[in-house]
Design a protein around this motif. Structure first.
Motif, PDB file in Angstrom:
ATOM      1  N   ASP A  87      -1.017  41.953  25.995  1.00 25.45           N
ATOM      2  CA  ASP A  87      -0.240  41.528  24.835  1.00 25.45           C
ATOM      3  C   ASP A  87       0.180  40.062  24.907  1.00 25.45           C
ATOM      4  OD1 ASP A  87      -0.353  43.907  23.475  1.00 25.45           O
ATOM      5  OD2 ASP A  87       1.546  44.672  24.267  1.00 25.45           O
ATOM      6  N   PHE A  88      -0.356  39.318  25.879  1.00 27.81           N
ATOM      7  CA  PHE A  88      -0.010  37.913  26.046  1.00 27.81           C
ATOM      8  C   PHE A  88      -1.256  37.057  25.963  1.00 27.81           C
ATOM      9  CE2 PHE A  88       0.645  34.457  29.364  1.00 27.81           C
ATOM     10  CZ  PHE A  88       1.249  33.580  28.477  1.00 27.81           C
ATOM     11  N   ARG A  89      -1.235  36.050  25.058  1.00 25.53           N
ATOM     12  CA  ARG A  89      -2.355  35.125  24.930  1.00 25.53           C
ATOM     13  C   ARG A  89      -1.834  33.704  24.997  1.00 25.53           C
ATOM     14  NH1 ARG A  89      -6.678  36.437  21.732  1.00 25.53           N
ATOM     15  NH2 ARG A  89      -7.438  34.347  22.285  1.00 25.53           N
ATOM     16  N   ASP A  90      -2.176  33.002  26.071  1.00 31.73           N
ATOM     17  CA  ASP A  90      -1.883  31.573  26.185  1.00 31.73           C
ATOM     18  C   ASP A  90      -3.108  30.836  25.667  1.00 31.73           C
ATOM     19  OD1 ASP A  90      -1.305  28.973  26.862  1.00 31.73           O
ATOM     20  OD2 ASP A  90      -1.073  29.341  29.013  1.00 31.73           O
ATOM     21  N   VAL A  91      -2.973  30.209  24.500  1.00 32.35           N
ATOM     22  CA  VAL A  91      -4.117  29.529  23.888  1.00 32.35           C
ATOM     23  C   VAL A  91      -3.921  28.016  23.892  1.00 32.35           C
ATOM     24  CG1 VAL A  91      -4.805  31.475  22.458  1.00 32.35           C
ATOM     25  CG2 VAL A  91      -3.092  29.879  21.586  1.00 32.35           C
ATOM     26  N   SER A  92      -2.915  27.529  24.633  1.00 31.64           N
ATOM     27  CA  SER A  92      -2.630  26.094  24.698  1.00 31.64           C
ATOM     28  C   SER A  92      -3.785  25.339  25.339  1.00 31.64           C
ATOM     29  CB  SER A  92      -1.349  25.847  25.493  1.00 31.64           C
ATOM     30  OG  SER A  92      -1.486  26.306  26.831  1.00 31.64           O
ATOM     31  N   CYS A  93      -3.849  24.030  25.070  1.00 39.13           N
ATOM     32  CA  CYS A  93      -4.965  23.254  25.589  1.00 39.13           C
ATOM     33  C   CYS A  93      -4.576  21.787  25.700  1.00 39.13           C
ATOM     34  CB  CYS A  93      -6.170  23.383  24.661  1.00 39.13           C
ATOM     35  SG  CYS A  93      -7.739  22.839  25.386  1.00 39.13           S
ATOM     36  N   ALA A  94      -4.868  21.181  26.864  1.00 35.81           N
ATOM     37  CA  ALA A  94      -4.598  19.759  27.063  1.00 35.81           C
ATOM     38  C   ALA A  94      -5.331  18.934  26.009  1.00 35.81           C
ATOM     39  CB  ALA A  94      -5.040  19.336  28.459  1.00 35.81           C
ATOM     40  N   GLY A  95      -4.652  17.954  25.452  1.00 38.18           N
ATOM     41  CA  GLY A  95      -5.252  17.090  24.448  1.00 38.18           C
ATOM     42  C   GLY A  95      -5.165  17.603  23.032  1.00 38.18           C
ATOM     43  N   ALA A  96      -4.585  18.780  22.838  1.00 31.90           N
ATOM     44  CA  ALA A  96      -4.555  19.377  21.504  1.00 31.90           C
ATOM     45  C   ALA A  96      -3.661  18.605  20.548  1.00 31.90           C
ATOM     46  CB  ALA A  96      -4.089  20.826  21.593  1.00 31.90           C
ATOM     47  N   THR A  97      -4.115  18.502  19.311  1.00 31.19           N
ATOM     48  CA  THR A  97      -3.304  17.991  18.211  1.00 31.19           C
ATOM     49  C   THR A  97      -2.994  19.151  17.272  1.00 31.19           C
ATOM     50  OG1 THR A  97      -5.193  17.467  16.804  1.00 31.19           O
ATOM     51  CG2 THR A  97      -4.471  15.752  18.352  1.00 31.19           C
ATOM     52  N   ILE A  98      -2.187  18.893  16.276  1.00 34.82           N
ATOM     53  CA  ILE A  98      -1.854  19.952  15.314  1.00 34.82           C
ATOM     54  C   ILE A  98      -3.114  20.473  14.634  1.00 34.82           C
ATOM     55  CG2 ILE A  98      -0.590  20.440  13.185  1.00 34.82           C
ATOM     56  CD1 ILE A  98       1.505  18.372  14.132  1.00 34.82           C
ATOM     57  N   ILE A 130       3.701  21.310  20.368  1.00 34.90           N
ATOM     58  CA  ILE A 130       2.625  20.384  20.013  1.00 34.90           C
ATOM     59  C   ILE A 130       3.183  19.223  19.195  1.00 34.90           C
ATOM     60  CG2 ILE A 130       1.898  21.320  17.753  1.00 34.90           C
ATOM     61  CD1 ILE A 130      -1.021  21.340  19.082  1.00 34.90           C
ATOM     62  N   GLY A 131       2.428  18.132  19.111  1.00 32.46           N
ATOM     63  CA  GLY A 131       2.800  16.998  18.282  1.00 32.46           C
ATOM     64  C   GLY A 131       2.655  15.649  18.964  1.00 32.46           C
ATOM     65  N   GLY A 132       2.789  15.599  20.304  1.00 33.15           N
ATOM     66  CA  GLY A 132       2.728  14.327  21.015  1.00 33.15           C
ATOM     67  C   GLY A 132       1.406  13.598  20.847  1.00 33.15           C
ATOM     68  N   ASN A 133       0.311  14.341  20.848  1.00 35.72           N
ATOM     69  CA  ASN A 133      -0.996  13.697  20.700  1.00 35.72           C
ATOM     70  C   ASN A 133      -1.234  13.205  19.276  1.00 35.72           C
ATOM     71  OD1 ASN A 133      -1.928  14.035  23.413  1.00 35.72           O
ATOM     72  ND2 ASN A 133      -2.208  16.197  23.000  1.00 35.72           N
ATOM     73  N   ASP A 134      -0.508  13.773  18.307  1.00 36.40           N
ATOM     74  CA  ASP A 134      -0.648  13.323  16.922  1.00 36.40           C
ATOM     75  C   ASP A 134      -0.096  11.925  16.720  1.00 36.40           C
ATOM     76  OD1 ASP A 134      -1.423  15.750  14.811  1.00 36.40           O
ATOM     77  OD2 ASP A 134      -0.613  16.463  16.709  1.00 36.40           O
ATOM     78  N   ILE A 135       0.864  11.521  17.539  1.00 40.41           N
ATOM     79  CA  ILE A 135       1.418  10.171  17.383  1.00 40.41           C
ATOM     80  C   ILE A 135       0.831   9.199  18.405  1.00 40.41           C
ATOM     81  CG2 ILE A 135       3.548  11.162  16.491  1.00 40.41           C
ATOM     82  CD1 ILE A 135       4.919  10.247  19.093  1.00 40.41           C
ATOM     83  N   GLY A 136      -0.150   9.678  19.189  1.00 43.29           N
ATOM     84  CA  GLY A 136      -0.795   8.805  20.169  1.00 43.29           C
ATOM     85  C   GLY A 136       0.132   8.361  21.274  1.00 43.29           C
ATOM     86  N   PHE A 137       0.960   9.286  21.766  1.00 45.40           N
ATOM     87  CA  PHE A 137       1.950   8.908  22.761  1.00 45.40           C
ATOM     88  C   PHE A 137       1.302   8.374  24.037  1.00 45.40           C
ATOM     89  CE2 PHE A 137       6.131   9.995  24.935  1.00 45.40           C
ATOM     90  CZ  PHE A 137       6.835   9.035  24.220  1.00 45.40           C
ATOM     91  N   ALA A 138       0.103   8.865  24.364  1.00 45.76           N
ATOM     92  CA  ALA A 138      -0.596   8.371  25.555  1.00 45.76           C
ATOM     93  C   ALA A 138      -0.888   6.883  25.452  1.00 45.76           C
ATOM     94  CB  ALA A 138      -1.897   9.150  25.763  1.00 45.76           C
ATOM     95  N   SER A 139      -1.390   6.469  24.297  1.00 47.36           N
ATOM     96  CA  SER A 139      -1.729   5.057  24.136  1.00 47.36           C
ATOM     97  C   SER A 139      -0.467   4.193  24.096  1.00 47.36           C
ATOM     98  CB  SER A 139      -2.562   4.841  22.864  1.00 47.36           C
ATOM     99  OG  SER A 139      -1.838   5.208  21.711  1.00 47.36           O
ATOM    100  N   VAL A 140       0.624   4.738  23.568  1.00 45.16           N
ATOM    101  CA  VAL A 140       1.886   3.999  23.570  1.00 45.16           C
ATOM    102  C   VAL A 140       2.320   3.717  25.004  1.00 45.16           C
ATOM    103  CG1 VAL A 140       4.343   4.097  22.989  1.00 45.16           C
ATOM    104  CG2 VAL A 140       2.643   4.899  21.337  1.00 45.16           C
TER     105      VAL A 140
END
Length: 311
Positions: A87-98, A130-140
């Motif tokens: 009953d548990f599904r972890d579907v998260s993924c590094a680099g994911a955007t919305i 989620i959301g950090g990759n949408d604003i390009g926080f890595a490049s900041v």
């Protein structure tokens, strides 16, 4: 492939820079616990690398490129609530955007199906981080690290004052990072509506990002690299992102889980034995400027508190 926070920071490491870079449910709003008993599944956990837990042992799940840890906060929440593995599904993924919530995401090692494909009418609990990759926080962060190095080399005489990175993102009334945050707001609104459509009986929680840099106005005394004004700039951009996500959650009748408050004093600049976030050169098994196992535990505790499972 989209660049995750981890991949984006690798460029600074390659240059030899040692630096420290830096509840949600449709049945009511607010950040406190719910009076009803926490759901026992099915539980679906979409999210990006802050949810997945890159480099935290033991890595598990497919595709391997998503870099999920069996000790990330969704796994800890599921264990605490005694949710069955089926009953548990972890579907998260590094680099994911919305956008990757609703479409397949390519990684360095396999393709992650659209994360929302795991949702159904049977779903009773959803946490969304989620959301950090949408604003390009890595490049900041990468640009601010580079600017900080130049600031130190030139003694702050490069013409951009004490915030050379900010000067590259903010011009007059135009703030490029804020503009991207505002654009992400609309995408998050549509994503939360989609959760409601696919899992109408689920309690949904938007999980905030923990503090990356000190919140007291100070810098990183142990490993300084950012220019003084840029430390405040990066910190403020994370707060703006969390504020947007909180407001969007509340506007949709969803709960928001604050992990920033509980993590203050445990940022990447804090002592090795207390921090939740690793510096650019990690000392514990975790990705650069990402939660370590202690951080994932802290985030799990915040979610459990919001669920009413912890006092």
């Amino acid at each position: 492939m989209r660049t995750s926070l981890r991949a984006g920071l690798a460029g600074a490491l390659a240059c030899g820079v040692l630096v420290t870079a830096m509840n949600v449910g449709r049945d009511g709003g607010g950040g406190g616990g719910d009076a009803s008993a926490p759901p026992t599944g099915p539980y679906i956990a979409p999210g990006d690398s802050y949810t997945a837990g890159p480099n935290i042992p033991e890595q598990s799940g497919t595709p391997a490129g998503c870099e999920r840890s069996g000790r990330n906060y969704p796994a800890l929440v599921a264990a605490e609530l005694k949710i069955k593995a089926s009953d548990f599904r972890d579907v998260s993924c590094a680099g994911a955007t919305i956008a990757d919530l609703s479409a397949p995401q390519s990684t360095d090692d396999g393709t992650n199906p659209a994360q929302f494909d795991a949702l159904s009418g049977a779903t009773r609990l959803v946490t969304v981080g989620i959301g950090g990759n949408d604003i390009g926080f890595a490049s900041v962060i990468r640009r601010c690290v580079t600017s900080g190095v130049m600031y130190q080399v030139t003694g702050g005489q490069d013409g951009d004052g004490d915030a050379p990175c900010k000067e590259r993102y903010v011009s007059g009334d135009v703030d490029e990072v804020r503009r991207k945050t505002e654009a992400a707001d609309g995408r998050l609104a549509r994503a939360l509506d989609e959760v409601e459509r696919r899992a109408p009986k689920a309690r949904v929680y938007v999980v905030g990002y923990p503090a990356i840099l000190p919140s007291d106005g100070g810098g990183c005394d142990r490993e300084p690299a950012l220019a003084p004004g840029d430390t405040a700039f990066v910190r403020d951009k994370e707060r703006e992102l969390n504020t947007m996500r909180r407001q969007r959650a509340e506007a949709t009748g969803t709960r928001y889980v604050d992990t920033y408050g509980p993590s203050e004093g445990h940022d990447a600049c804090s002592a090795e034995d207390t921090r939740w976030i690793e510096p650019l050169l990690p000392r514990s098994p975790a990705a650069s400027v990402h939660p370590n196992e202690r951080g994932e535990r802290g985030m799990a505790d915040a979610v459990l508190h919001a669920l009413g499972a912890h006092p």
